[in-house]
Design a protein around this motif. Structure first.
Motif: not given
Length: 242
Positions: A51-58
């Motif tokens: 769950n790193p801050a720089g990660l986004e999932v879409t």
């Protein structure tokens, strides 16, 4: 290679080679977006990466142009686009049993998908940015039941060369993996997965089957090498030699 603070979209980043690449990018400090069709798989990937801050999932279906256009409109500018996505469900069949819809899914996910990513993603990329797509050994060592995958892999590599010319100075490349131990082999070999992969490992000059990290390493190289474009990088353990 320093990609800290760069922005990278990885389609197919929820598992296998894409997930291995996402881990490298996150660890290197890049803002990383992993995309795919399965929301549950994407959330599992987020957890696997801590769950790193720089990660986004879409969630996105790259075979739908409206969804691809909407994705790029939302995420804005970026530095690199990678797609490892492939839908081969039902495609590994002898011709009498092959259903056209299964063949169409391969074409849509591995050829039309990258085409749409290039069409809508190129205007968002930095001039020194890149696109990297994944073809495969079937284009060079086709086998019975693999006619559709062989054809699509070869077509994708042709697309990569053409896009490298049309979209320059944006760099466009392909990685062509050999046999890699991912979940896709459950579809290809079923209960004989271990036996099938083991037999190939004995044939290959390197003496083993590929791992997702092997392919992630190759993609990571192409992202960072500013003098490589229109190229297919073979990462297949010597499979073309045997």
């Amino acid at each position: 290679m320093n990609i800290s603070n760069q922005k990278i979209l990885i389609v197919g980043g929820g598992s296998g080679m894409g997930l291995a690449l996402a881990r490298r990018c996150v660890e290197a400090g890049a803002k990383t977006i992993i995309a795919g069709r399965g929301e549950d798989r994407l959330q599992q990937a987020r957890e696997a990466l801590g769950n790193p801050a720089g990660l986004e999932v879409t969630a996105i279906d790259i075979t739908r142009e409206d969804e691809v256009a909407a994705l790029f409109a939302r995420i804005g500018g970026l530095d690199h686009i990678v797609s490892t996505a492939a839908d081969i469900d039902g495609a590994y069949q002898l011709l009498p049993a092959l259903e056209l819809k299964a063949a169409q899914r391969v074409v849509e996910s591995k050829l039309y998908g990258p085409l749409l990513l290039a069409k809508h993603g190129a205007p968002r990329l930095a001039a020194n940015g890149s696109m990297t797509f994944v073809s495969g050994i079937a284009a060079y060592r086709p086998a019975a039941r693999g006619s559709v995958v062989a054809a699509v892999n070869a077509a994708l590599e042709g697309l990569v060369r053409a896009l490298a010319v049309e979209l320059a100075p944006i760099r466009v490349n392909a990685v062509s993996p050999g046999w890699v131990d991912t979940t896709i082999w459950a579809q290809v070999a079923g209960d004989r997965k271990d036996e099938t992969l083991g037999a190939m490992a004995e044939r290959l000059p390197v003496g083993r089957i590929g791992q997702p990290d092997d392919i992630a390493d190759a993609i990571f190289f192409l992202i960072g090498n500013g003098f490589t474009t229109g190229t297919t990088l073979h990462v297949e353990g010597g499979h073309r030699l045997v």
